[in-house]
Design a protein around this motif. Sequence first.
Motif, PDB file in Angstrom:
ATOM      1  N   GLY A  95      45.589  49.092  64.930  1.00  0.00           N
ATOM      2  CA  GLY A  95      45.154  47.906  65.702  1.00  0.00           C
ATOM      3  C   GLY A  95      46.234  47.292  66.793  1.00  0.00           C
ATOM      4  O   GLY A  95      47.366  47.641  66.676  1.00  0.00           O
ATOM      5  N   ASN A  96      45.654  46.261  67.613  1.00  0.00           N
ATOM      6  CA  ASN A  96      46.663  45.983  68.554  1.00  0.00           C
ATOM      7  C   ASN A  96      47.639  44.814  68.104  1.00  0.00           C
ATOM      8  O   ASN A  96      47.596  44.485  66.960  1.00  0.00           O
ATOM      9  CB  ASN A  96      45.809  45.397  69.951  1.00  0.00           C
ATOM     10  N   GLU A  97      48.396  44.116  68.939  1.00  0.00           N
ATOM     11  CA  GLU A  97      49.320  43.176  68.179  1.00  0.00           C
ATOM     12  C   GLU A  97      48.548  41.981  67.676  1.00  0.00           C
ATOM     13  O   GLU A  97      48.803  41.558  66.564  1.00  0.00           O
ATOM     14  CB  GLU A  97      50.326  42.619  69.193  1.00  0.00           C
ATOM     15  N   ARG A  98      47.591  41.531  68.275  1.00  0.00           N
ATOM     16  CA  ARG A  98      46.865  40.263  67.819  1.00  0.00           C
ATOM     17  C   ARG A  98      46.133  40.812  66.396  1.00  0.00           C
ATOM     18  O   ARG A  98      46.050  39.899  65.705  1.00  0.00           O
ATOM     19  CB  ARG A  98      45.465  40.069  68.917  1.00  0.00           C
ATOM     20  N   GLN A  99      45.401  41.872  66.415  1.00  0.00           N
ATOM     21  CA  GLN A  99      44.885  42.238  65.319  1.00  0.00           C
ATOM     22  C   GLN A  99      45.946  42.643  64.064  1.00  0.00           C
ATOM     23  O   GLN A  99      45.390  42.273  62.862  1.00  0.00           O
ATOM     24  CB  GLN A  99      44.179  43.543  65.528  1.00  0.00           C
ATOM     25  N   SER A 100      47.154  43.004  64.317  1.00  0.00           N
ATOM     26  CA  SER A 100      48.058  43.207  63.379  1.00  0.00           C
ATOM     27  C   SER A 100      48.426  41.775  62.918  1.00  0.00           C
ATOM     28  O   SER A 100      48.491  41.592  61.738  1.00  0.00           O
ATOM     29  CB  SER A 100      49.329  43.887  64.032  1.00  0.00           C
ATOM     30  N   VAL A 101      48.616  40.875  63.820  1.00  0.00           N
ATOM     31  CA  VAL A 101      49.122  39.586  63.278  1.00  0.00           C
ATOM     32  C   VAL A 101      47.637  38.987  62.374  1.00  0.00           C
ATOM     33  O   VAL A 101      48.197  38.411  61.302  1.00  0.00           O
ATOM     34  CB  VAL A 101      49.508  38.459  64.419  1.00  0.00           C
ATOM     35  N   ALA A 102      46.835  39.256  62.542  1.00  0.00           N
ATOM     36  CA  ALA A 102      45.353  38.602  62.027  1.00  0.00           C
ATOM     37  C   ALA A 102      45.372  39.313  60.465  1.00  0.00           C
ATOM     38  O   ALA A 102      45.363  39.048  59.680  1.00  0.00           O
ATOM     39  CB  ALA A 102      44.214  38.753  62.824  1.00  0.00           C
ATOM     40  N   LEU A 103      45.740  40.555  60.648  1.00  0.00           N
ATOM     41  CA  LEU A 103      45.612  41.422  59.564  1.00  0.00           C
ATOM     42  C   LEU A 103      46.777  40.803  58.473  1.00  0.00           C
ATOM     43  O   LEU A 103      46.385  40.758  57.187  1.00  0.00           O
ATOM     44  CB  LEU A 103      45.910  43.047  59.672  1.00  0.00           C
ATOM     45  N   ALA A 104      47.829  40.575  59.007  1.00  0.00           N
ATOM     46  CA  ALA A 104      49.111  40.214  58.072  1.00  0.00           C
ATOM     47  C   ALA A 104      48.670  38.933  57.602  1.00  0.00           C
ATOM     48  O   ALA A 104      49.032  38.525  56.300  1.00  0.00           O
ATOM     49  CB  ALA A 104      50.192  40.198  58.871  1.00  0.00           C
ATOM     50  N   GLN A 105      48.143  38.109  58.258  1.00  0.00           N
ATOM     51  CA  GLN A 105      47.760  36.656  57.886  1.00  0.00           C
ATOM     52  C   GLN A 105      46.598  36.677  56.801  1.00  0.00           C
ATOM     53  O   GLN A 105      46.732  35.855  55.815  1.00  0.00           O
ATOM     54  CB  GLN A 105      47.482  35.671  59.058  1.00  0.00           C
ATOM     55  N   VAL A 106      45.556  37.340  57.005  1.00  0.00           N
ATOM     56  CA  VAL A 106      44.543  37.553  56.472  1.00  0.00           C
ATOM     57  C   VAL A 106      44.823  37.779  54.805  1.00  0.00           C
ATOM     58  O   VAL A 106      44.557  37.112  53.923  1.00  0.00           O
ATOM     59  CB  VAL A 106      43.402  38.209  56.780  1.00  0.00           C
ATOM     60  N   LEU A 107      45.605  39.055  54.862  1.00  0.00           N
ATOM     61  CA  LEU A 107      45.916  39.695  53.650  1.00  0.00           C
ATOM     62  C   LEU A 107      47.257  39.136  52.990  1.00  0.00           C
ATOM     63  O   LEU A 107      47.420  39.383  52.054  1.00  0.00           O
ATOM     64  CB  LEU A 107      46.130  41.132  53.860  1.00  0.00           C
ATOM     65  N   GLY A 108      47.852  38.152  53.717  1.00  0.00           N
ATOM     66  CA  GLY A 108      48.956  37.513  53.305  1.00  0.00           C
ATOM     67  C   GLY A 108      50.137  38.522  53.040  1.00  0.00           C
ATOM     68  O   GLY A 108      50.874  38.341  51.964  1.00  0.00           O
ATOM     69  N   LEU A 109      50.508  39.566  54.041  1.00  0.00           N
ATOM     70  CA  LEU A 109      51.529  40.417  53.748  1.00  0.00           C
ATOM     71  C   LEU A 109      52.582  40.018  54.405  1.00  0.00           C
ATOM     72  O   LEU A 109      52.932  39.290  55.322  1.00  0.00           O
ATOM     73  CB  LEU A 109      51.010  41.746  54.773  1.00  0.00           C
ATOM     74  N   THR A 110      53.786  40.541  53.548  1.00  0.00           N
ATOM     75  CA  THR A 110      55.075  40.173  53.955  1.00  0.00           C
ATOM     76  C   THR A 110      55.479  41.729  55.050  1.00  0.00           C
ATOM     77  O   THR A 110      54.632  42.433  55.262  1.00  0.00           O
ATOM     78  CB  THR A 110      56.055  40.360  52.888  1.00  0.00           C
ATOM     79  N   LEU A 111      56.478  41.325  55.540  1.00  0.00           N
ATOM     80  CA  LEU A 111      56.877  42.502  56.635  1.00  0.00           C
ATOM     81  C   LEU A 111      56.752  43.897  55.863  1.00  0.00           C
ATOM     82  O   LEU A 111      56.348  44.876  56.423  1.00  0.00           O
ATOM     83  CB  LEU A 111      58.055  41.969  57.431  1.00  0.00           C
ATOM     84  N   ALA A 112      57.623  44.093  54.932  1.00  0.00           N
ATOM     85  CA  ALA A 112      57.644  45.302  54.095  1.00  0.00           C
ATOM     86  C   ALA A 112      56.295  45.689  53.764  1.00  0.00           C
ATOM     87  O   ALA A 112      56.052  46.959  53.892  1.00  0.00           O
ATOM     88  CB  ALA A 112      58.547  45.177  52.909  1.00  0.00           C
ATOM     89  N   GLN A 113      55.616  44.643  53.275  1.00  0.00           N
ATOM     90  CA  GLN A 113      54.224  45.083  52.599  1.00  0.00           C
ATOM     91  C   GLN A 113      53.316  45.771  53.944  1.00  0.00           C
ATOM     92  O   GLN A 113      52.429  46.657  53.721  1.00  0.00           O
ATOM     93  CB  GLN A 113      53.484  43.921  52.216  1.00  0.00           C
ATOM     94  N   PHE A 114      53.417  44.904  55.070  1.00  0.00           N
ATOM     95  CA  PHE A 114      52.823  45.485  56.244  1.00  0.00           C
ATOM     96  C   PHE A 114      52.848  46.620  56.727  1.00  0.00           C
ATOM     97  O   PHE A 114      52.088  47.806  56.983  1.00  0.00           O
ATOM     98  CB  PHE A 114      53.025  44.321  57.455  1.00  0.00           C
ATOM     99  N   VAL A 115      54.198  47.076  56.692  1.00  0.00           N
ATOM    100  CA  VAL A 115      54.799  48.431  57.153  1.00  0.00           C
ATOM    101  C   VAL A 115      54.180  49.528  56.516  1.00  0.00           C
ATOM    102  O   VAL A 115      53.726  50.504  56.592  1.00  0.00           O
ATOM    103  CB  VAL A 115      56.250  48.301  57.286  1.00  0.00           C
ATOM    104  N   ALA A 116      54.355  49.221  54.862  1.00  0.00           N
ATOM    105  CA  ALA A 116      53.999  50.220  53.866  1.00  0.00           C
ATOM    106  C   ALA A 116      52.318  50.438  53.979  1.00  0.00           C
ATOM    107  O   ALA A 116      52.148  51.590  53.962  1.00  0.00           O
ATOM    108  CB  ALA A 116      54.236  49.736  52.605  1.00  0.00           C
ATOM    109  N   ALA A 117      51.786  49.087  54.020  1.00  0.00           N
ATOM    110  CA  ALA A 117      50.262  49.502  53.920  1.00  0.00           C
ATOM    111  C   ALA A 117      49.607  49.961  55.299  1.00  0.00           C
ATOM    112  O   ALA A 117      48.590  50.864  55.550  1.00  0.00           O
ATOM    113  CB  ALA A 117      49.591  48.058  54.004  1.00  0.00           C
ATOM    114  N   THR A 118      50.245  49.801  56.323  1.00  0.00           N
ATOM    115  CA  THR A 118      49.753  50.571  57.574  1.00  0.00           C
ATOM    116  C   THR A 118      50.496  51.875  58.004  1.00  0.00           C
ATOM    117  O   THR A 118      50.296  52.564  59.038  1.00  0.00           O
ATOM    118  CB  THR A 118      50.231  49.602  58.877  1.00  0.00           C
ATOM    119  N   GLY A 119      51.232  52.337  57.040  1.00  0.00           N
ATOM    120  CA  GLY A 119      51.857  53.726  57.343  1.00  0.00           C
ATOM    121  C   GLY A 119      52.806  54.022  58.425  1.00  0.00           C
ATOM    122  O   GLY A 119      52.978  54.851  59.233  1.00  0.00           O
ATOM    123  N   LYS A 120      53.539  52.704  58.528  1.00  0.00           N
ATOM    124  CA  LYS A 120      54.434  52.471  59.911  1.00  0.00           C
ATOM    125  C   LYS A 120      55.907  53.034  59.465  1.00  0.00           C
ATOM    126  O   LYS A 120      57.016  52.841  60.039  1.00  0.00           O
ATOM    127  CB  LYS A 120      54.405  51.433  60.563  1.00  0.00           C
TER     128      LYS A 120
END
Length: 207
Positions: A95-120
């Motif tokens: 996803g793009n930057e806007r979609q990434s922000v929305a994903l983190a907000q909707v799922l309540g992800l921390t930075l570490a959780q976001f990176v792990a969940a998105t395979g980055k």
Amino acid sequence: MAPGHVAYGLRAQYGLAVDPETVMAWERGEASPSSAELTALAGVLWCAPGELLAEPVTLREHRMARGLAADELARRIGLDTGSYQKMEDSGRWKGNERQSVALAQVLGLTLAQFVAATGKQEELAEILRSAATTRWQAYVKPLAKLLPVPRQHLEPVLERLHTEYQSTMVATLSWGGAAGEAATGDAGREFLADIVTRFWSSASGAE
């Protein structure tokens, strides 16, 4: 409730043909229920889907822990269901930057959780290594594309990582000779191994 009672509830209330042996396999961790089965199981047991999961790691697990269907999450972050489902299935977020922000907000992800969940993880580690060892300014934009964090919050973090790494290397080289060169390599590896953890604490504070 015995496994037979749970299986009966799944069949009677939700029309799912699940046998007691499957319920027992879920309990033992030998098999995992599908999204529909997990939602139905939570209904039978009178609890939230997230209560039936261990600490979520993947996008699918985070979504299920929030009790969201794939199409609902896709709509809320601005993606069509098919595109989102492909990313979830592959474990690679595109996803793009806007979609990434929305994903983190909707799922309540921390930075570490976001990176792990998105395979980055590997991509992040490479950017941080490069920022610490070369010109950090060149990696602000790539990092902002990777993470749902405003660019202005990332600049001081990368500058700090770069400064600390360079200071560590200069101090190690001052020992002189071959011993100093060997120590430089050891110190560099130790620092870079710790750099992601240091990034999380600094970036989370900025966020």
